[in-house]
Scaffold this motif. Sequence first.
Motif, short mmCIF file in Angstrom:
data_model
loop_
_atom_site.label_atom_id
_atom_site.label_comp_id
_atom_site.label_asym_id
_atom_site.label_seq_id
_atom_site.Cartn_x
_atom_site.Cartn_y
_atom_site.Cartn_z
N TYR A 1 -34.63 119.83 -20.31
CA TYR A 1 -34.28 121.20 -20.57
C TYR A 1 -34.81 122.27 -20.02
CZ TYR A 1 -30.56 119.04 -23.77
OH TYR A 1 -29.76 118.36 -24.26
N ILE A 2 -36.22 122.04 -19.81
CA ILE A 2 -37.01 123.18 -19.17
C ILE A 2 -37.52 122.79 -17.88
CG2 ILE A 2 -39.03 124.57 -19.57
CD1 ILE A 2 -38.91 124.12 -22.67
N LYS B 1 -37.40 116.14 -24.20
CA LYS B 1 -36.22 117.05 -24.07
C LYS B 1 -36.98 118.32 -23.38
CE LYS B 1 -33.27 116.40 -28.02
NZ LYS B 1 -33.11 116.66 -29.45
N ALA C 1 -43.26 134.26 -22.80
CA ALA C 1 -42.96 133.17 -22.52
C ALA C 1 -41.53 132.78 -22.76
CB ALA C 1 -43.79 132.23 -23.39
N LEU C 2 -40.80 133.31 -22.42
CA LEU C 2 -39.19 133.46 -22.68
C LEU C 2 -38.68 132.00 -21.66
CD1 LEU C 2 -37.86 136.99 -22.55
CD2 LEU C 2 -38.41 135.51 -24.55
N TYR C 3 -37.65 131.35 -21.91
CA TYR C 3 -37.29 130.30 -21.00
C TYR C 3 -36.47 131.06 -19.93
CZ TYR C 3 -37.99 127.69 -25.35
OH TYR C 3 -38.89 127.48 -26.33
N PRO C 4 -36.98 131.20 -18.83
CA PRO C 4 -36.40 132.01 -17.62
C PRO C 4 -35.05 131.61 -17.23
CG PRO C 4 -38.32 130.84 -17.04
CD PRO C 4 -37.92 130.19 -18.24
N HIS C 5 -34.64 130.32 -17.42
CA HIS C 5 -33.40 130.02 -16.96
C HIS C 5 -32.16 130.04 -17.82
CE1 HIS C 5 -35.30 126.65 -18.79
NE2 HIS C 5 -34.21 125.96 -18.93
N MET C 6 -32.33 130.76 -19.10
CA MET C 6 -31.63 130.97 -20.15
C MET C 6 -31.18 132.08 -20.49
SD MET C 6 -32.90 127.84 -23.11
CE MET C 6 -33.90 126.36 -22.51
N PRO D 1 -34.60 121.92 -15.08
CA PRO D 1 -33.72 123.21 -14.55
C PRO D 1 -34.62 124.37 -13.77
CG PRO D 1 -33.50 123.00 -16.99
CD PRO D 1 -34.43 121.75 -16.44
N LEU D 2 -36.00 124.39 -14.20
CA LEU D 2 -36.90 125.33 -13.54
C LEU D 2 -37.14 124.78 -12.13
CD1 LEU D 2 -38.97 126.77 -16.41
CD2 LEU D 2 -36.87 127.67 -15.08
N VAL E 1 -44.44 128.78 -21.51
CA VAL E 1 -43.14 128.21 -22.01
C VAL E 1 -42.93 126.88 -22.64
CG1 VAL E 1 -40.98 127.73 -20.95
CG2 VAL E 1 -42.23 129.62 -20.15
N PHE F 1 -32.21 128.18 -28.56
CA PHE F 1 -32.60 127.00 -27.93
C PHE F 1 -33.29 125.97 -29.13
CE2 PHE F 1 -35.80 124.42 -25.57
CZ PHE F 1 -35.06 123.55 -24.81
N ARG G 1 -36.79 135.50 -30.83
CA ARG G 1 -36.75 133.98 -31.15
C ARG G 1 -37.69 133.70 -32.14
NH1 ARG G 1 -38.93 131.30 -25.76
NH2 ARG G 1 -41.05 132.26 -26.22
N MET H 1 -31.74 122.27 -30.26
CA MET H 1 -32.58 121.06 -29.78
C MET H 1 -32.54 120.22 -31.40
SD MET H 1 -32.91 120.62 -26.66
CE MET H 1 -31.31 121.25 -26.38
#
Lengths: 286, 361
Positions: A199-200, A195, B85-90, A203-204, A182, B98, B146, B102
């Motif tokens: 941002y990662i 960042k 590898a996706l951003y899990p919380h988005m 939150p996680l 990730v 993203f 992505r 950014m």
Amino acid sequence: MRTQNATAYRFLTPYLLIFAIFWIWPIISSFLISFQATRTVPWRFAPTFNWGRLIGDPAFYNALKNTLLILVIQVPVMISLAIVMAVLLNSPLLKARGLYRFAFFAPVVVGEVAYSAVFRLMFSLDFGIINKLLNSVGLTKIDWFSNVTPAMALIMIAVTWRWAGYNAIIILAGLQSIPEDVYEAATLDRVSRVKQFFYITLPLLKPVIVFCAVLSIIGTMQLFTEPFLITERGGPGGGTETLGLLLYRQGFRSLNFGYASAVAYTMAGLAIAITLVQLWLTREPK
Amino acid sequence: MAAVTLTNVVKRFGVFEVVHGANIDIADGEFVVFVGPSGCGKSTLLRMIAGLEDISGGDIAIGGKVMNDVEAADRGIAMVFQSYALYPHMTVEQNLSFGLRMNGNPKADTERRVKRAAEILRIDELMQRRPKQLSGGQRQRVAIGRAIVREPQVFLFDEPLSNLDAELRVQMRVEISRLHKELGVTMIYVTHDQTEAMTLADRIVVLKAGNVEQIGAPLDLYDDPANRFVAGFIGSPKMNFLKANVVETSNSAAIIELVNHGGARLRKPLSNAFPAVGAEVVLGVRPEHFFEAGEGDCDIPVKADVAEHLGSVSYVYANAGPEELIVEREASRQRASGDHFTVSIKAERSLLFDKAGARIR
Ligand SMILES: Nc1ncnc2c1ncn2[C@@H]1O[C@H](COP(=O)(O)OP(=O)(O)OP(=O)(O)O)[C@@H](O)[C@H]1O
Ligand SMILES: [Mg+2]
């Protein structure tokens, strides 16, 4: 199936009995006691005797104020510190990771009395290393034990020292569950390290941080050891008396069990209420 | 859009060298697949191109510019990871946008790019979901989306389909092919599945233990492999390898004897190299290149062990002494297990390898 269950319950009976006698019954009993006047024998049922007193008791408000003050300052500071420690521990650049992990966790296993004695020594007015350090950089000595503000600060420093590492280890586990790729994807997306953290990572980590915060809130609501041993029973002059100390003073020194029970239930109720508010504020968006 | 050139690329982890000087030229707009068994260094090569691993030696150039010391984000590449590898919380939409957000990309442009990617991959309906709420195939689409949003010059894929079930894999394979035609950009794709390599690639790079074994178009590798490893790796079911000895050579051919098949002999015309008489060699025959008795240059009797009937063809696992052969038969010429029958090998439909595995032509 039914007979199987019955057999299982027979094996569980000793535990269930002990659980009922030493856990369930005291909880119910103390709740009932909080509605009784316990200053005179025999105790009698008087619902407003303790609860009424609580509402108008300046000592209660003092203890409540001190407890909440420690809560709102110490818990956020400690959790932030724990996050920083966890991130450092997780850094691939770090050598001797195991040693640091142990060092961070060690305060938890140090005996409370020993640690309090060491803190008293370190912060003592004339011989303490802290005041010597302050002196050596040109600051005036601080009388940590005779003034309320430094005494409160001392309590917060002590609690933070003791529990920050513990929380850092829990947060570290959370950090390590975030997959490396990730971050690699974010790197390819031209997202800077800083960042990425905000941002990662954060939150996680939220569920883990909330978990740590809830544990810390419950712990701080019951804070007892540090004001009892380090600032000598909530000194100076009740300046660091917490709800836990008030409970102790009422229950074990004045033997006023009814009032102590009312304080205990107030502490538990507040801890639950604050935790619920916190869980609600940090809930996952649907 | 850009060509990718690897010149003597070496990778070491500590003292352990895992890529030993790879030379690969990838043309602009080409679809190249790196294929090889597990641990051969495919991902490592790809990650070096992406900038996620340092290059221990040699040069990697993209679009003519050496990228060894260029940040991953500045190489004009996008990568699709095996684990997505996706951003899990988005949400899907946030996942896609993203990187652009950014970096202060203008909002209208971000929206345009996200919308286009969503249309290409048909994920418009899923934009407000989180990765957890998506199926494997949908996640894969988002991961590709992505990459599209970045509008890269080169797409890198690291085993993107290996977490999907067989049917979805075929479907996504077609989609990736379509995507390549639509976008026309260079794509480098890593897999250990030779079927994926054969169906997707303009050219295949076969790797083994950190060495490039052969580079070529899928059918060239299939028909004309440089060595026994490539011959065995490309093609499914695998090529059969029959042990043989050279019994006679002339100036245009060698006569070999198949040691496990009762001394059956085959005259194999050669043009370049002539093995010594008595040399141990290996004859490679693809399952579909066994002919009916008498049709070829050398008949060998076998016994059917197990037969797999796939409808249009059957694969017969046949026993002949210590060697098991896989023989492809048309459905109309099925064999039941236990049948004795004879297969025939044609010299021009077989390949000869020396003992070390190099091709003898
Ligand atoms: N970070 C690392 N440190 C040390 N060795 C590594 C590291 N990453 C990979 N290797 C080694 O490098 C070799 C190539 O690994 P790589 O991941 O490139 O293989 P691969 O071809 O992608 O295999 P797979 O098909 O299993 O993904 C392996 O022998 C592996 O053990
Ligand atoms: Mg790999």
